[in-house]
Design an enzyme around this catalytic site. Sequence first.
Site, PDB file in Angstrom:
ATOM      1  CE  LYS A   1      -4.042   0.049   1.667  1.00 55.37           C
ATOM      2  NZ  LYS A   1      -4.696  -0.290   0.393  1.00 55.37           N
TER       3      LYS A   1
ATOM      4  CG  ASP B   1      -2.823   1.142  -2.329  1.00 59.66           C
ATOM      5  OD1 ASP B   1      -3.330   1.305  -1.206  1.00 59.66           O
ATOM      6  OD2 ASP B   1      -2.462   0.039  -2.767  1.00 59.66           O
TER       7      ASP B   1
END
Length: 306
Positions: free
Chosen positions: A42, A253
């Site tokens: 992430k 993300d």
Amino acid sequence: MAPAEVVCVASWNADLISRVTRPVARGETLMASAFSISPGGKGSNAAVAAARQGARVALIARIGDDDFGRMGMQLWHAEGIDTTHVEQAAGEHSGVAQILVYDDGDNSIAVAPGAGSGLGARQVQGARDQLARCKLVMASCEVPLPATLEAFRIAREAGARTVLNPAPARPLPDELLALVDVLTPNETELRALAGLDADVPVADAALALLARGPRAVLVTLGAAGCRLFEGGQPPLGLAGRTMPVTDTIGAGDTFTGALAAALARGEALQTAMRWANAAAALSVTRRGAIDGMPTRAQVAEQLQQP
């Protein structure tokens, strides 16, 4: 070299992606139609997304001294990301995410953080000068909380903004939430963090979480867009953009990274969320986390569409 505008306290994983028709039941085996290995994590994903939006980005991370770790370093160098404070741990494996992508584009993910689990306050302190000169610090819950807490303390002291993507959801101390300028959960994470049932309205959960300290809660709603909650302000919602979905890996993300880049270049939060919403929509049109991440010019073009 000019100082980084965005510093990411980052997780790094190699994504091992299998494509199957549907979720796998306990004890069941399904044949996959395809398999690939690609960059993930992430924090790394958000950093790449921010760099593609034109931000100068630096990482604080811990990776293995292995082929997967070298994959990360190659990616970051190619994207122009500063790796001065990326620690390569001898004898340790890099993080791995095992991902199942379904025919409808949705996915399930299991993460083994590997060397990333050793990231802590020591490495963050080593990057204090970089943190003190940046405009924004971001992190996710794939990173050990002591590292994020230390980075956000330094950021707040220096006047930098902070963005936390609380995924995967875990209990967060009020001490950390009080240092968060923008919290970016999805609906599931929002209710889990607020300690509320799945049927509680998004607004109620967001306001409960807002009362614990973050200055803003920006909830991502997938195809339905996003909603912003700030103390003393009416909620602000943005509708989702209709796009052909290939897969949703990295969409959250991309949202976080594009938001961070827009805030770092001086956009108001309400404007930054428009950039993030459009960037996330574009990201689902291609396979994998990295390949789908758009440039700033592509997002600007998308924002011109009705």
